[in-house]
Design a protein around this motif. Structure first.
Motif, short mmCIF file in Angstrom:
data_model
loop_
_atom_site.label_atom_id
_atom_site.label_comp_id
_atom_site.label_asym_id
_atom_site.label_seq_id
_atom_site.Cartn_x
_atom_site.Cartn_y
_atom_site.Cartn_z
N HIS A 79 11.69 7.67 0.50
CA HIS A 79 10.62 7.69 1.49
C HIS A 79 9.66 6.52 1.26
CE1 HIS A 79 11.15 12.30 2.27
NE2 HIS A 79 12.16 11.57 2.72
N ILE A 80 9.43 6.16 -0.01
CA ILE A 80 8.54 5.04 -0.32
C ILE A 80 9.11 3.74 0.24
CG2 ILE A 80 7.57 3.65 -2.18
CD1 ILE A 80 7.44 6.16 -3.89
N ARG B 247 2.18 6.77 -7.08
CA ARG B 247 1.16 7.59 -7.74
C ARG B 247 1.32 9.06 -7.40
NH1 ARG B 247 -4.59 4.25 -7.21
NH2 ARG B 247 -3.96 2.40 -8.41
N ALA B 248 1.75 9.34 -6.18
CA ALA B 248 1.90 10.73 -5.75
C ALA B 248 3.22 11.33 -6.17
CB ALA B 248 1.74 10.82 -4.23
N GLY B 249 4.17 10.50 -6.63
CA GLY B 249 5.45 11.01 -7.07
C GLY B 249 6.37 11.48 -5.96
N VAL B 250 6.27 10.86 -4.78
CA VAL B 250 7.13 11.25 -3.66
C VAL B 250 8.49 10.57 -3.84
CG1 VAL B 250 5.17 11.53 -2.12
CG2 VAL B 250 6.35 9.34 -2.19
N LEU C 60 -0.32 12.98 0.14
CA LEU C 60 1.05 12.84 -0.33
C LEU C 60 1.37 13.82 -1.45
CD1 LEU C 60 1.58 8.96 -0.37
CD2 LEU C 60 2.53 10.60 1.23
N LYS C 61 0.40 14.05 -2.32
CA LYS C 61 0.61 15.02 -3.40
C LYS C 61 0.81 16.43 -2.84
CE LYS C 61 -2.01 12.57 -6.99
NZ LYS C 61 -3.22 12.61 -7.85
N LEU D 248 0.81 -1.22 0.00
CA LEU D 248 0.00 0.00 0.00
C LEU D 248 0.85 1.27 0.00
CD1 LEU D 248 -2.93 0.98 -0.03
CD2 LEU D 248 -2.84 1.05 2.47
N PRO D 249 1.89 1.39 0.85
CA PRO D 249 2.73 2.59 0.78
C PRO D 249 3.41 2.76 -0.58
CG PRO D 249 3.15 1.38 2.81
CD PRO D 249 2.33 0.49 1.94
N VAL D 250 3.76 1.64 -1.23
CA VAL D 250 4.41 1.71 -2.54
C VAL D 250 3.44 2.24 -3.58
CG1 VAL D 250 5.53 0.38 -4.35
CG2 VAL D 250 5.99 -0.16 -1.95
#
Length: 613
Positions: free
Chosen positions: A92-93, A85-88, A140-141, A78-80
């Protein structure tokens, strides 16, 4: 609030007449003793090991691994998914993915052990919450993992407030409401299992005969062994089901494990901790509000799961212990706090594992401990972690479909645990219909604003909130009855009888009903006084008498914990009974006079309510 430690089972209100079982020397001896005990008690039970019994170490490890195979991929993926998708930043991912497993393991251990007021004391598994996916993505975005973690910490106290004020909701969040929520969770798993069963969209074998065969074989083996296997064989049904699916994947050349060679057996966290955000502005309020609403929804689901795990993990049927529900909410809130501090996504209680406990018959607390430790250890073994993460989707889909089918009876048991009335039947029907409509995602799409999507696109959210709302409306529509306050002490018995007579006159009760009411209230009042004789001039009880569902409803509230009035153990020989045993005979009379009897301890207050026909 009533404290529950790891050595004693939660208190119930059913008559305790089960035979004593001596500690077995081996696993086989235990199964034989359990079989004899079931025959002697005349009660059917599928449990081999309940919450307070410890299976052999090898069985504990196998059962713990079964639970982790079911949930681990969702926890770390889920974090991945939302991070990409948010481009972080990838660092951090990676850290959030590793931390999700450790945080889930820690919170699972808190739920299992019950640390003070935090936790359920049952094998209730915790993990990353897919319910937060949409809101987490937008957060996250806007500010990356630092903002998401900070807001997760800030909204965590919401579930603590839900637990603290649970005593005011005891007649609203009922077992029927909890059962509806559990049924909605089951229904929400069906579309997910179908999607996984068909495989990855766009893949060459998507919705192919191969995927259908693999998922069907997994489902058939899981349900077949569960339905027709012996009690000993049912322990292995999850492993046999998943093993059958994996064997077919290998036979059809769909099991790809070559990539695992690039991962080491042992390794440290990859990436870096994202930290917390200290620069919160007004433009994050909508994000915080969305996360707050989702936290309420997760709290509602935690209530349903807490009720279900109590039903599944105890051999004898017990009334719902609201103190345990309260502890579950506290533990869930602590989980969001820990997840935020560790730099990963919020968590929730998992329903799937409750089905595993039900079908295997192994609901021991030690299995929950083993599962929690495995969740903590697996992130430090990249090879094993990736093996679990890369389980073929059709195997997981067929397995999840079988678990959904087996979880359904637990929801029905909660719904029907205290009978069904016209109102409660409508509550169940309306809530399930609303949940199904919302889960379909096809109810007038585009007509409603985006901020309502949290409710309208989730069957658990829409149906669960509908159930609670209807329960609240039914409660508010009840006619106000008679209420009085009576000082505690045997010397004040005439005051109690006087108030009962005033209630009878106000409600125009027939004399026969008045006599049964007096006997029942007198018995409870006597035991409250005997429980703490020193409180004569310090405490009082609140007596409420009225009508509910065309039956006389009585509630007695006392500001201290009172000995369980429903658990009565009769001596084998009344001729040799002690005085304390004889004093409890009056409780037998009480349960002959009343029905639908409840006693709960919430925040140090005892609530007793029952009906008299």
């Amino acid at each position: 609030m009533q404290e529950i430690d790891g050595s004693n089972p939660p208190s119930g209100t059913s008559l305790d007449t089960s035979p004593t079982i001596k500690a077995p020397a081996t696993h086989a001896d235990f199964l034989q003793q359990r079989k004899r005990a079931t025959i002697m008690s005349g009660k059917a039970s599928n449990l081999l090991y309940d919450v307070n019994e410890n299976p052999p170490l090898w069985l504990t490890l196998v059962m713990g691994l079964q639970h982790i195979m079911l949930i681990y991929s969702e926890i770390v993926f889920l974090p991945v998914i939302i991070g990409k998708r948010a481009g972080v930043p990838m660092e951090h991912i990676l850290f959030a993915s590793f931390a999700a497993g450790v945080a889930s393991g820690l919170v699972t251990l808190i739920q299992v052990f019950r640390l003070g007021r935090f936790g359920s004391g049952y094998p209730l598994f915790m993990g990353s919450s897919a319910a937060y996916l949409g809101a987490s993505l937008e957060t996250l975005k806007a500010g990356g993992f630092p903002l998401l973690c900070t807001l997760s910490i800030l909204v965590a106290p919401i579930e603590i407030l839900m637990g603290y004020f649970l005593r005011f909701l005891r007649h609203i969040i009922t077992p029927a409401v909890g059962g509806v929520i559990l049924l909605l969770v089951v229904l929400s798993l069906v579309p997910l299992s179908v999607s996984e069963w068909m495989g990855e969209s766009g893949h060459v074998i998507f919705a192919s005969t191969q995927n259908f065969t693999i998922g069907l074989a997994t489902l058939w083996m899981l349900l077949g062994v569960s339905l027709f296997g012996s009690r000993n064989l049912r322990i292995w049904s999850p492993i046999l089901g998943m093993g059958t699916g994996l064997f077919l994947c290998w036979y059809l050349d769909q099991l790809h494990v070559q990539s695992l060679t690039q991962y080491p057996w042992l390794g440290w966290f990859q990436g870096s901790w994202p930290g917390l955000s200290s620069d919160l502005k007004l433009d994050v309020l909508p994000l915080a509000a969305a996360l707050a609403v989702l936290t309420v929804i997760n709290g509602v689901q935690a209530i349903g799961n807490s009720m279900a795990v109590q039903q599944v993990c105890n051999r004898e049927q017990r009334p719902i212990d609201y103190g345990i529900v309260q502890g579950t909410l506290y533990g869930d809130a602590l989980g969001n706090l820990i997840s935020g501090l560790m730099g990963t996504v919020p968590n929730e209680t998992y329903s799937e594992n409750i089905s595993v406990q039900k079908v295997t018959g192994v609901a021991s607390r030690s299995v929950g401990v083993c599962g929690g430790l495995l969740l903590i250890a697996l992130p430090f073994s990249p090879k094993l972690s990736m093996f679990l993460v890369q389980l073929p989707a059709p195997v997981f889909g067929g397995f999840l479909m079988g678990l959904a089918a087996m979880m359904f009876p637990s929801g029905l048991e909660l719904v029907f645990s205290h009978g069904i009335t016209h109102r409660s039947g409508l509550l169940v029907g309306i809530s399930l219909c609303i949940g199904l409509v919302a889960e379909s995602g096809k109810f007038f799409p585009g007509l409603f604003p985006d901020y309502l999507g949290v409710f309208l696109n989730s069957g658990v959210a829409a149906g669960g909130l509908a159930a609670i709302s209807l329960s609240l409306v039914f409660r508010l529509q009840e006619k106000r009855g008679y209420s009085a306050q009576v000082p505690v002490g045997l010397a004040h018995m005439p005051i109690l009888m006087d108030h009962i007579q005033q209630a009878a006159d106000q409600l125009d009760l027939p004399q026969e009903l008045v006599m049964r009411l007096q006997l029942a209230c007198e018995e409870i009042f006597v035991h409250i006084c005997q429980d703490d004789p020193s409180c004569d001039n310090e405490h009082s009880i609140v007596l409420r008498i009225g009508y509910r569902d065309d039956e006389l409803f009585v509630e007695i509230i006392h500001g201290k914990n009172v000995e369980d009035l429903g658990k009565v153990t009769l001596p084998a020989n009344l001729m040799t009974a002690q005085e304390a045993d004889m004093e409890k005979l009056g409780l037998l009379l009480l349960h002959k006079l009343v029905h639908d009897f409840h006693q709960v301890h919430i925040s140090g207050i005892t609530y007793v309510w029952f009906k008299i026909a």
